[in-house]
Design a protein around this motif. Structure first.
Motif, PDB file in Angstrom:
ATOM      1  N   ARG A  66       0.856  -1.198   0.000  1.00 41.34           N
ATOM      2  CA  ARG A  66       0.000   0.000   0.000  1.00 41.34           C
ATOM      3  C   ARG A  66       0.879   1.231   0.000  1.00 41.34           C
ATOM      4  NH1 ARG A  66      -3.461  -0.873   5.062  1.00 41.34           N
ATOM      5  NH2 ARG A  66      -3.282   1.377   5.015  1.00 41.34           N
ATOM      6  N   GLU A  71       1.192  12.303   1.058  1.00 40.73           N
ATOM      7  CA  GLU A  71      -0.126  12.751   0.604  1.00 40.73           C
ATOM      8  C   GLU A  71      -1.200  11.700   0.864  1.00 40.73           C
ATOM      9  OE1 GLU A  71      -2.355  14.537  -3.357  1.00 40.73           O
ATOM     10  OE2 GLU A  71      -0.232  14.037  -3.451  1.00 40.73           O
ATOM     11  N   CYS A  72      -0.910  10.440   0.563  1.00 42.32           N
ATOM     12  CA  CYS A  72      -1.891   9.374   0.819  1.00 42.32           C
ATOM     13  C   CYS A  72      -2.153   9.235   2.318  1.00 42.32           C
ATOM     14  CB  CYS A  72      -1.413   8.053   0.224  1.00 42.32           C
ATOM     15  SG  CYS A  72      -1.559   7.982  -1.576  1.00 42.32           S
ATOM     16  N   LEU A  75      -4.372  12.223   3.409  1.00 41.21           N
ATOM     17  CA  LEU A  75      -5.744  12.154   2.922  1.00 41.21           C
ATOM     18  C   LEU A  75      -6.473  10.877   3.331  1.00 41.21           C
ATOM     19  CD1 LEU A  75      -5.146  13.478  -0.716  1.00 41.21           C
ATOM     20  CD2 LEU A  75      -6.080  14.736   1.236  1.00 41.21           C
ATOM     21  N   ARG A  77      -5.966   8.097   1.991  1.00 41.92           N
ATOM     22  CA  ARG A  77      -6.185   7.409   0.722  1.00 41.92           C
ATOM     23  C   ARG A  77      -5.428   6.078   0.717  1.00 41.92           C
ATOM     24  NH1 ARG A  77      -4.567  11.260  -3.934  1.00 41.92           N
ATOM     25  NH2 ARG A  77      -2.531  10.865  -3.046  1.00 41.92           N
ATOM     26  N   LEU A  79      -3.948   3.398  -1.865  1.00 42.54           N
ATOM     27  CA  LEU A  79      -3.607   3.059  -3.246  1.00 42.54           C
ATOM     28  C   LEU A  79      -2.637   1.889  -3.237  1.00 42.54           C
ATOM     29  CD1 LEU A  79      -2.964   6.609  -4.778  1.00 42.54           C
ATOM     30  CD2 LEU A  79      -4.956   5.151  -5.129  1.00 42.54           C
ATOM     31  N   HIS A 105       2.837   4.358  -4.642  1.00 40.13           N
ATOM     32  CA  HIS A 105       2.082   4.161  -5.881  1.00 40.13           C
ATOM     33  C   HIS A 105       2.845   4.851  -7.022  1.00 40.13           C
ATOM     34  CE1 HIS A 105      -1.132   4.960  -8.826  1.00 40.13           C
ATOM     35  NE2 HIS A 105      -1.647   3.832  -8.358  1.00 40.13           N
ATOM     36  N   CYS A 108       2.059   8.613  -7.472  1.00 40.81           N
ATOM     37  CA  CYS A 108       2.590   9.398  -6.350  1.00 40.81           C
ATOM     38  C   CYS A 108       4.108   9.536  -6.502  1.00 40.81           C
ATOM     39  CB  CYS A 108       2.260   8.733  -5.024  1.00 40.81           C
ATOM     40  SG  CYS A 108       0.494   8.581  -4.677  1.00 40.81           S
TER      41      CYS A 108
END
Length: 124
Positions: A66, A71-72, A75, A77, A79, A105, A108
């Protein structure tokens, strides 16, 4: 082996010819991104060899495949990750220590790498 055939310059509307790998004539060679820059070396020469690939598989497994980018995480998130990146880039003194590595990711990774490249260019 015969020399490579010359082909058209990649710069728009340029009639120049080149046999350089980056695809630009001498007048436009500054447009080359640097990824094919002479002296940069292959991935293996830059340290991304079989040892790195084994370490990257370990990091991906550790992080549950993952994305763990900032940023992920911010948030919330989720991915899928298929690549491994350095928290502190090598050009800024980062190492291949597992604590400096995380799964990321591909999209990203591209965003982060572009920001790092911009920072590196502004330092030069």
């Amino acid at each position: 082996m015969p020399p490579a055939a010359k082909r058209g310059c990649r710069a728009p509307m340029c009639p120049g010819l080149t046999s350089e790998r980056h695809g630009y004539c001498t007048q436009h060679e500054q447009l080359a991104s640097g990824w094919n820059a002479p002296g940069r070396g292959t991935a293996e020469q830059r340290g991304y060899d079989s040892t790195w690939r084994k370490l990257a598989r370990t990091i991906l497994k550790r992080d549950g495949y993952r994305c763990r980018c900032a940023e992920c995480n911010r948030l919330g998130r989720v991915l899928p990750a298929g690549e491994v990146d350095h928290r502190i880039p090598k050009f800024e003194g980062g190492t291949d220590d597992p604590g400096n590595l995380y799964a990321i990711h591909p999209d990203c990774h591209k965003r982060k790498t572009q920001a790092e490249a911009q920072r590196a260019r502004s330092v030069q």
